[in-house]
Design a protein around this motif. Structure first.
Motif, PDB file in Angstrom:
ATOM      1  N   LYS A   1      -1.933   5.935   4.094  1.00 64.41           N
ATOM      2  CA  LYS A   1      -2.087   7.383   3.933  1.00 64.41           C
ATOM      3  C   LYS A   1      -3.564   7.744   3.945  1.00 64.41           C
ATOM      4  O   LYS A   1      -4.372   7.118   3.256  1.00 64.41           O
ATOM      5  CB  LYS A   1      -1.438   7.817   2.618  1.00 64.41           C
ATOM      6  CG  LYS A   1      -1.433   9.324   2.400  1.00 64.41           C
ATOM      7  CD  LYS A   1      -0.668   9.669   1.131  1.00 64.41           C
ATOM      8  CE  LYS A   1      -0.573  11.175   0.927  1.00 64.41           C
ATOM      9  NZ  LYS A   1       0.190  11.522  -0.286  1.00 64.41           N
ATOM     10  N   VAL A   2      -3.920   8.756   4.721  1.00 66.26           N
ATOM     11  CA  VAL A   2      -5.313   9.200   4.830  1.00 66.26           C
ATOM     12  C   VAL A   2      -5.542  10.378   3.889  1.00 66.26           C
ATOM     13  O   VAL A   2      -4.859  11.408   3.982  1.00 66.26           O
ATOM     14  CB  VAL A   2      -5.658   9.607   6.276  1.00 66.26           C
ATOM     15  CG1 VAL A   2      -7.108  10.084   6.364  1.00 66.26           C
ATOM     16  CG2 VAL A   2      -5.418   8.435   7.226  1.00 66.26           C
ATOM     17  N   VAL A   3      -6.497  10.217   2.980  1.00 66.48           N
ATOM     18  CA  VAL A   3      -6.820  11.250   1.988  1.00 66.48           C
ATOM     19  C   VAL A   3      -8.280  11.650   2.158  1.00 66.48           C
ATOM     20  O   VAL A   3      -9.173  10.792   2.105  1.00 66.48           O
ATOM     21  CB  VAL A   3      -6.603  10.741   0.546  1.00 66.48           C
ATOM     22  CG1 VAL A   3      -6.895  11.844  -0.464  1.00 66.48           C
ATOM     23  CG2 VAL A   3      -5.189  10.206   0.372  1.00 66.48           C
TER      24      VAL A   3
ATOM     25  N   THR B   1      -3.221  -1.901   7.909  1.00 69.56           N
ATOM     26  CA  THR B   1      -3.409  -2.911   6.855  1.00 69.56           C
ATOM     27  C   THR B   1      -3.662  -2.320   5.472  1.00 69.56           C
ATOM     28  O   THR B   1      -3.561  -3.035   4.475  1.00 69.56           O
ATOM     29  CB  THR B   1      -4.586  -3.834   7.205  1.00 69.56           C
ATOM     30  OG1 THR B   1      -5.769  -3.040   7.416  1.00 69.56           O
ATOM     31  CG2 THR B   1      -4.297  -4.629   8.473  1.00 69.56           C
ATOM     32  N   CYS B   2      -4.009  -1.045   5.395  1.00 65.89           N
ATOM     33  CA  CYS B   2      -4.347  -0.426   4.107  1.00 65.89           C
ATOM     34  C   CYS B   2      -3.253   0.532   3.648  1.00 65.89           C
ATOM     35  O   CYS B   2      -2.589   1.173   4.460  1.00 65.89           O
ATOM     36  CB  CYS B   2      -5.675   0.336   4.203  1.00 65.89           C
ATOM     37  SG  CYS B   2      -7.110  -0.717   4.452  1.00 65.89           S
ATOM     38  N   ASP B   3      -3.102   0.635   2.339  1.00 67.76           N
ATOM     39  CA  ASP B   3      -2.168   1.608   1.766  1.00 67.76           C
ATOM     40  C   ASP B   3      -2.790   3.003   1.719  1.00 67.76           C
ATOM     41  O   ASP B   3      -2.108   4.004   1.934  1.00 67.76           O
ATOM     42  CB  ASP B   3      -1.777   1.176   0.352  1.00 67.76           C
ATOM     43  CG  ASP B   3      -1.069  -0.170   0.336  1.00 67.76           C
ATOM     44  OD1 ASP B   3      -0.035  -0.298   1.008  1.00 67.76           O
ATOM     45  OD2 ASP B   3      -1.561  -1.093  -0.346  1.00 67.76           O
ATOM     46  N   TYR B   4      -4.078   3.042   1.414  1.00 66.67           N
ATOM     47  CA  TYR B   4      -4.793   4.317   1.326  1.00 66.67           C
ATOM     48  C   TYR B   4      -6.141   4.210   2.028  1.00 66.67           C
ATOM     49  O   TYR B   4      -6.839   3.205   1.896  1.00 66.67           O
ATOM     50  CB  TYR B   4      -5.014   4.731  -0.133  1.00 66.67           C
ATOM     51  CG  TYR B   4      -3.762   5.220  -0.819  1.00 66.67           C
ATOM     52  CD1 TYR B   4      -3.372   6.554  -0.752  1.00 66.67           C
ATOM     53  CD2 TYR B   4      -2.944   4.339  -1.524  1.00 66.67           C
ATOM     54  CE1 TYR B   4      -2.216   7.009  -1.363  1.00 66.67           C
ATOM     55  CE2 TYR B   4      -1.779   4.772  -2.146  1.00 66.67           C
ATOM     56  CZ  TYR B   4      -1.422   6.115  -2.056  1.00 66.67           C
ATOM     57  OH  TYR B   4      -0.270   6.553  -2.660  1.00 66.67           O
TER      58      TYR B   4
ATOM     59  N   THR C   1      -7.068  -0.497  -0.378  1.00 68.93           N
ATOM     60  CA  THR C   1      -7.714   0.798  -0.210  1.00 68.93           C
ATOM     61  C   THR C   1      -9.039   0.657   0.525  1.00 68.93           C
ATOM     62  O   THR C   1      -9.832  -0.240   0.227  1.00 68.93           O
ATOM     63  CB  THR C   1      -7.976   1.450  -1.581  1.00 68.93           C
ATOM     64  OG1 THR C   1      -6.742   1.522  -2.317  1.00 68.93           O
ATOM     65  CG2 THR C   1      -8.539   2.853  -1.424  1.00 68.93           C
ATOM     66  N   CYS C   2      -9.263   1.533   1.498  1.00 75.07           N
ATOM     67  CA  CYS C   2     -10.551   1.591   2.185  1.00 75.07           C
ATOM     68  C   CYS C   2     -11.174   2.961   1.964  1.00 75.07           C
ATOM     69  O   CYS C   2     -10.501   3.990   2.106  1.00 75.07           O
ATOM     70  CB  CYS C   2     -10.375   1.334   3.687  1.00 75.07           C
ATOM     71  SG  CYS C   2     -11.938   1.381   4.607  1.00 75.07           S
TER      72      CYS C   2
END
Length: 300
Positions: free
Chosen positions: A34-36, A143-146, A65-66
């Motif tokens: 998800k992109v925040v 690969t990332c959740d957020y 997270t990235c």
């Protein structure tokens, strides 16, 4: 006959494997990151501090997270993690295919779930392109959740690219009229200019994070209250961060505020919980009642 049975069984087996692959692919797609975007209309309201704390807080909860610094030419996110001396390649290098994404990502030493993609210090914001940003985000989403995008202030190129592909947005504001007014403009900007709006999809989920909140000043009517701001902007409250010296101290030591044990750290932890959909009551929004001894020993 035996050959026919074997071929029939093999055919069913291949169809089963294919169906499993399709299901797995569908599941992977549904679970992509998800992109925040963390943004504001006005500068100096704590966007980078908030990005660092939300990112670290999510990583501490076990989410890969990235955090990406979109403030090209004026990067600061690396300082909040104490990573300023570990940057070799940056966001623009990856966009220009001068380095692979994995070469530019810097892993936090305290939590391997947290990755940083730093902004360039030598380029300007025109180095960002829609195609390049989308390519990097899509690769990270595998690969990332957020993925948290630390946006520059305003509505220029850096802020535009930071919010363009967002799934949700955290709008940072101070409890003062000019900051709230600029946040209102940013809410409208995201609502009309984000890719979700262009494609006619579900709108970007927007929430508000109020920083430098002082209940005593609110009581004296020197500052807008949480309720005032909520009524003016009309979006849910993600968090209220009290005014505190621990914010500056954390930055100076290269440690996200959320990693501390003070009120601001607790408020950011609550904001992480709300970002994950948990129901948390707001804290630190009213004046604390002082007991008898605190009148004589203020530090207690």
């Amino acid at each position: 006959f035996l050959l026919f049975v074997w071929m029939f069984g093999a055919s069913r087996g291949l169809r089963y494997v294919s169906s499993v692959r399709l299901i797995t692919r569908g599941y992977s797609s549904a679970k992509e990151g998800k992109v925040v975007v963390v943004t504001s209309g006005k500068g100096g309201v704590g966007k980078t501090t908030t990005t660092a704390s939300l990112g670290f807080g999510l990583a501490e909860r076990g989410f890969k997270t990235c955090v990406i610094d979109f403030d090209v030419g004026l990067r600061n996110l690396d300082i909040h993690f104490g990573m300023e001396r570990r940057i070799i390649y940056d966001f623009v290098n990856v966009i220009n295919n001068e380095a692979k994404l994995q070469q530019a990502l810097v892993k936090d030493k305290r939590n391997p779930n947290l990755l940083l993609l730093a902004a360039s210090q030598t380029k300007d914001k025109t180095a960002l392109t829609e195609e390049g940003v989308l390519r990097v985000l899509n690769e990270l989403k595998e690969t990332c959740d957020y993925i948290l995008c630390d946006s520059p202030a305003g509505i220029e190129s850096g802020a535009y690219h930071a919010m363009l592909f967002a799934d949700s947005a955290v709008i940072c504001t101070n409890p003062e009229l000019s900051s709230v007014r600029d946040s209102d403009k940013m809410i409208g900007f995201i609502g009309s200019k984000a890719q979700r709006a262009i494609d006619g999809k579900e709108p970007v989920e927007q929430s508000l994070l109020i920083t430098r909140y002082n209940p005593e000043r609110v009581e004296k009517e020197d500052m807008l209250s949480v309720q005032d701001i909520k009524e003016m902007l009309g979006i849910p409250i993600c968090g209220v961060i009290p005014e505190s010296t621990e914010v500056l101290n954390s930055i100076n030591f290269g440690k996200p505020v959320v990693a501390g044990d003070g009120k601001a750290a607790g408020a950011y932890q609550d904001a992480v919980s709300r970002l994950l959909g948990e129901d948390k009551p707001l804290r630190f929004t009213t004046v604390e009642k002082k007991n008898f001894f605190s009148r004589f020993f203020p530090s207690s």
